[in-house]
Design a protein around this motif. Sequence first.
Motif, PDB file in Angstrom:
ATOM      1  N   ILE A 145      16.021 -14.344  20.496  1.00  0.00           N
ATOM      2  CA  ILE A 145      16.296 -12.782  19.603  1.00  0.00           C
ATOM      3  C   ILE A 145      18.294 -13.092  19.981  1.00  0.00           C
ATOM      4  CG2 ILE A 145      16.726 -10.675  19.088  1.00  0.00           C
ATOM      5  CD1 ILE A 145      13.903 -10.489  20.625  1.00  0.00           C
ATOM      6  N   ASP A 146      18.732 -12.899  18.454  1.00  0.00           N
ATOM      7  CA  ASP A 146      20.017 -13.457  18.593  1.00  0.00           C
ATOM      8  C   ASP A 146      20.644 -12.182  19.203  1.00  0.00           C
ATOM      9  OD1 ASP A 146      21.566 -15.080  18.262  1.00  0.00           O
ATOM     10  OD2 ASP A 146      22.607 -14.144  15.911  1.00  0.00           O
ATOM     11  N   PHE A 147      21.455 -12.858  20.079  1.00  0.00           N
ATOM     12  CA  PHE A 147      22.125 -11.589  20.911  1.00  0.00           C
ATOM     13  C   PHE A 147      23.606 -12.101  21.210  1.00  0.00           C
ATOM     14  CE2 PHE A 147      20.664 -14.138  24.223  1.00  0.00           C
ATOM     15  CZ  PHE A 147      21.691 -13.456  25.538  1.00  0.00           C
ATOM     16  N   GLN A 148      24.430 -10.467  21.420  1.00  0.00           N
ATOM     17  CA  GLN A 148      25.740 -10.913  22.045  1.00  0.00           C
ATOM     18  C   GLN A 148      26.029 -10.450  23.029  1.00  0.00           C
ATOM     19  OE1 GLN A 148      28.886 -10.380  19.418  1.00  0.00           O
ATOM     20  NE2 GLN A 148      30.585 -10.859  20.543  1.00  0.00           N
ATOM     21  N   GLN A 149      26.353 -10.454  23.475  1.00  0.00           N
ATOM     22  CA  GLN A 149      26.510 -10.293  25.267  1.00  0.00           C
ATOM     23  C   GLN A 149      28.271  -9.664  25.596  1.00  0.00           C
ATOM     24  OE1 GLN A 149      25.040 -13.129  29.096  1.00  0.00           O
ATOM     25  NE2 GLN A 149      25.191 -10.465  29.658  1.00  0.00           N
ATOM     26  N   MET A 150      28.119  -8.365  25.864  1.00  0.00           N
ATOM     27  CA  MET A 150      29.976  -8.059  25.946  1.00  0.00           C
ATOM     28  C   MET A 150      30.091  -7.281  27.338  1.00  0.00           C
ATOM     29  SD  MET A 150      30.182  -7.109  22.402  1.00  0.00           S
ATOM     30  CE  MET A 150      31.111  -6.680  22.018  1.00  0.00           C
ATOM     31  N   ASP A 151      31.100  -8.521  27.838  1.00  0.00           N
ATOM     32  CA  ASP A 151      31.486  -8.185  29.021  1.00  0.00           C
ATOM     33  C   ASP A 151      32.640  -6.957  28.549  1.00  0.00           C
ATOM     34  OD1 ASP A 151      33.232  -8.417  31.805  1.00  0.00           O
ATOM     35  OD2 ASP A 151      34.300  -9.775  31.021  1.00  0.00           O
ATOM     36  N   ILE A 152      31.916  -5.794  29.856  1.00  0.00           N
ATOM     37  CA  ILE A 152      32.120  -4.688  29.741  1.00  0.00           C
ATOM     38  C   ILE A 152      32.969  -4.606  31.490  1.00  0.00           C
ATOM     39  CG2 ILE A 152      30.804  -2.951  29.420  1.00  0.00           C
ATOM     40  CD1 ILE A 152      29.749  -1.900  31.357  1.00  0.00           C
ATOM     41  N   ALA A 153      33.138  -5.860  32.384  1.00  0.00           N
ATOM     42  CA  ALA A 153      34.252  -5.069  33.610  1.00  0.00           C
ATOM     43  C   ALA A 153      35.087  -5.815  33.549  1.00  0.00           C
ATOM     44  CB  ALA A 153      32.694  -6.755  34.801  1.00  0.00           C
ATOM     45  N   GLY A 154      35.451  -7.008  32.816  1.00  0.00           N
ATOM     46  CA  GLY A 154      36.538  -7.248  32.448  1.00  0.00           C
ATOM     47  C   GLY A 154      37.534  -7.520  30.889  1.00  0.00           C
ATOM     48  N   ASP A 155      36.739  -6.482  29.970  1.00  0.00           N
ATOM     49  CA  ASP A 155      37.193  -6.140  29.304  1.00  0.00           C
ATOM     50  C   ASP A 155      37.563  -4.344  28.611  1.00  0.00           C
ATOM     51  OD1 ASP A 155      38.045  -5.393  26.288  1.00  0.00           O
ATOM     52  OD2 ASP A 155      37.024  -8.125  25.582  1.00  0.00           O
ATOM     53  N   GLU A 156      38.046  -3.764  28.711  1.00  0.00           N
ATOM     54  CA  GLU A 156      38.368  -2.232  28.862  1.00  0.00           C
ATOM     55  C   GLU A 156      37.884  -1.891  27.200  1.00  0.00           C
ATOM     56  OE1 GLU A 156      38.595   1.505  30.136  1.00  0.00           O
ATOM     57  OE2 GLU A 156      38.870  -0.215  30.854  1.00  0.00           O
ATOM     58  N   ASP A 157      38.281  -2.708  26.271  1.00  0.00           N
ATOM     59  CA  ASP A 157      37.453  -2.368  24.788  1.00  0.00           C
ATOM     60  C   ASP A 157      36.330  -2.661  24.744  1.00  0.00           C
ATOM     61  OD1 ASP A 157      40.220  -1.846  24.433  1.00  0.00           O
ATOM     62  OD2 ASP A 157      40.462  -3.960  23.395  1.00  0.00           O
ATOM     63  N   ASN A 158      35.595  -3.098  25.256  1.00  0.00           N
ATOM     64  CA  ASN A 158      34.211  -3.197  25.409  1.00  0.00           C
ATOM     65  C   ASN A 158      33.844  -2.020  25.975  1.00  0.00           C
ATOM     66  OD1 ASN A 158      34.221  -5.709  23.871  1.00  0.00           O
ATOM     67  ND2 ASN A 158      34.143  -6.852  25.455  1.00  0.00           N
ATOM     68  N   ARG A 159      34.084  -1.446  27.666  1.00  0.00           N
ATOM     69  CA  ARG A 159      34.433  -0.800  28.349  1.00  0.00           C
ATOM     70  C   ARG A 159      33.338   0.960  27.619  1.00  0.00           C
ATOM     71  NH1 ARG A 159      35.815  -2.108  32.846  1.00  0.00           N
ATOM     72  NH2 ARG A 159      37.682  -1.799  32.628  1.00  0.00           N
ATOM     73  N   LYS A 160      35.367   0.971  26.680  1.00  0.00           N
ATOM     74  CA  LYS A 160      35.100   1.961  25.625  1.00  0.00           C
ATOM     75  C   LYS A 160      34.841   2.339  24.891  1.00  0.00           C
ATOM     76  CE  LYS A 160      39.542   5.035  24.175  1.00  0.00           C
ATOM     77  NZ  LYS A 160      40.420   4.260  22.491  1.00  0.00           N
ATOM     78  N   TRP A 161      34.293   1.162  24.381  1.00  0.00           N
ATOM     79  CA  TRP A 161      33.333   0.986  22.998  1.00  0.00           C
ATOM     80  C   TRP A 161      32.188   1.718  23.539  1.00  0.00           C
ATOM     81  CZ3 TRP A 161      28.662  -0.763  21.684  1.00  0.00           C
ATOM     82  CH2 TRP A 161      27.993  -0.558  20.577  1.00  0.00           C
ATOM     83  N   MET A 162      31.395   1.136  25.259  1.00  0.00           N
ATOM     84  CA  MET A 162      29.669   1.274  25.267  1.00  0.00           C
ATOM     85  C   MET A 162      29.862   2.941  25.667  1.00  0.00           C
ATOM     86  SD  MET A 162      27.953  -0.271  28.455  1.00  0.00           S
ATOM     87  CE  MET A 162      28.360   1.724  29.652  1.00  0.00           C
ATOM     88  N   ARG A 163      30.827   3.346  26.392  1.00  0.00           N
ATOM     89  CA  ARG A 163      30.842   4.837  27.003  1.00  0.00           C
ATOM     90  C   ARG A 163      31.029   5.688  25.778  1.00  0.00           C
ATOM     91  NH1 ARG A 163      35.242   4.405  32.095  1.00  0.00           N
ATOM     92  NH2 ARG A 163      33.444   3.497  33.461  1.00  0.00           N
ATOM     93  N   GLU A 164      31.835   5.809  24.616  1.00  0.00           N
ATOM     94  CA  GLU A 164      31.610   6.081  23.355  1.00  0.00           C
ATOM     95  C   GLU A 164      30.353   6.517  22.547  1.00  0.00           C
ATOM     96  OE1 GLU A 164      35.835   4.977  21.301  1.00  0.00           O
ATOM     97  OE2 GLU A 164      36.765   6.227  22.668  1.00  0.00           O
TER      98      GLU A 164
END
Length: 97
Positions: free
Chosen positions: A20-39
Amino acid sequence: SNQIKKKQQEVVGFLEANKIDFQQMDIAGDEDNRKWMRENVPGEKKPQNGIPLPPQIFNEERYCGDFESFFSAKEENIIYSFLGLAPPPGTKVCTAV
């Protein structure tokens, strides 16, 4: 934490094993990814402190669920509908009558 890493590895391992094709997003080192996930985690799915812990699973912009939902869907053999994907050819699809 170690427990989070184990859950992440279980999700990634399952997706890789099932091709299954996927993309892992780093939320520990990337504030934009963390913000996106929380929102993008729906309000009713957020813990009381308001900060959802990884892994959180999305299909593009669509929220699928957290690790517990993923695990349940896998156990119930409804993982493709959980992920919002069409089951691969040859997969048995059970329909309720």
